[in-house]
Design a protein around this motif. Structure first.
Motif, PDB file in Angstrom:
ATOM      1  N   LYS A  28       0.801  -1.219   0.000  1.00 54.48           N
ATOM      2  CA  LYS A  28       0.000   0.000   0.000  1.00 54.48           C
ATOM      3  C   LYS A  28       0.835   1.270   0.000  1.00 54.48           C
ATOM      4  N   SER A  29       1.961   1.250   0.708  1.00 54.00           N
ATOM      5  CA  SER A  29       2.781   2.462   0.785  1.00 54.00           C
ATOM      6  C   SER A  29       3.569   2.705  -0.501  1.00 54.00           C
ATOM      7  N   TYR A  32       2.222   2.252  -3.754  1.00 58.47           N
ATOM      8  CA  TYR A  32       1.229   2.068  -4.806  1.00 58.47           C
ATOM      9  C   TYR A  32       1.682   2.630  -6.152  1.00 58.47           C
ATOM     10  N   ASP A  33       2.211   3.855  -6.180  1.00 59.72           N
ATOM     11  CA  ASP A  33       2.603   4.470  -7.460  1.00 59.72           C
ATOM     12  C   ASP A  33       3.684   3.650  -8.155  1.00 59.72           C
ATOM     13  N   PHE A  34       4.657   3.168  -7.387  1.00 63.25           N
ATOM     14  CA  PHE A  34       5.711   2.343  -7.954  1.00 63.25           C
ATOM     15  C   PHE A  34       5.133   1.021  -8.455  1.00 63.25           C
ATOM     16  N   TRP A  35       4.225   0.421  -7.658  1.00 62.60           N
ATOM     17  CA  TRP A  35       3.597  -0.843  -8.045  1.00 62.60           C
ATOM     18  C   TRP A  35       2.801  -0.665  -9.337  1.00 62.60           C
ATOM     19  N   LYS A  36       2.060   0.448  -9.447  1.00 60.11           N
ATOM     20  CA  LYS A  36       1.239   0.697 -10.630  1.00 60.11           C
ATOM     21  C   LYS A  36       2.098   0.746 -11.889  1.00 60.11           C
ATOM     22  N   SER A  37       3.220   1.444 -11.830  1.00 57.44           N
ATOM     23  CA  SER A  37       4.082   1.525 -13.012  1.00 57.44           C
ATOM     24  C   SER A  37       4.707   0.165 -13.322  1.00 57.44           C
ATOM     25  N   ARG A  38       5.081  -0.600 -12.291  1.00 61.76           N
ATOM     26  CA  ARG A  38       5.637  -1.941 -12.505  1.00 61.76           C
ATOM     27  C   ARG A  38       4.578  -2.874 -13.095  1.00 61.76           C
ATOM     28  N   GLU A  62       1.985  -2.022 -14.985  1.00 60.49           N
ATOM     29  CA  GLU A  62       1.785  -1.668 -16.386  1.00 60.49           C
ATOM     30  C   GLU A  62       2.896  -2.254 -17.258  1.00 60.49           C
TER      31      GLU A  62
END
Length: 74
Positions: free
Chosen positions: A22-23, A25-31, A33
């Motif tokens: 959760k902390s 999220y932005d990095f996870w979203k790009s990974r 994609e």
């Protein structure tokens, strides 16, 4: 101490989708994609996320039987 999600990011596991922390999220979203774009059926994956799961159309054959359309026919 490193969390499991951070360890997976560091290790660069590419044979499965990246884990969501959760902390991060932005990095996870790009990974995520990048992961989807590098899969064999990337177009189907992205379409299913945007439009819901694919419903395979049926084909009526000459003898009156029906079957699901193959991936190549789509």
């Amino acid at each position: 101490m490193t969390t499991l999600a951070e360890f997976m990011i560091i290790a660069g596991a590419d044979n499965r989708p990246p884990m969501l922390e959760k902390s991060l999220y932005d990095f996870w979203k790009s990974r995520m994609e990048l992961y989807m774009k590098n899969r064999e059926n990337r177009r189907t994956i992205v379409d299913s996320i945007l439009n819901g799961p694919l419903v395979w159309p049926t084909v009526v054959q000459e003898d009156g039987t029906t079957r699901k359309e193959t991936h190549a026919e789509l």
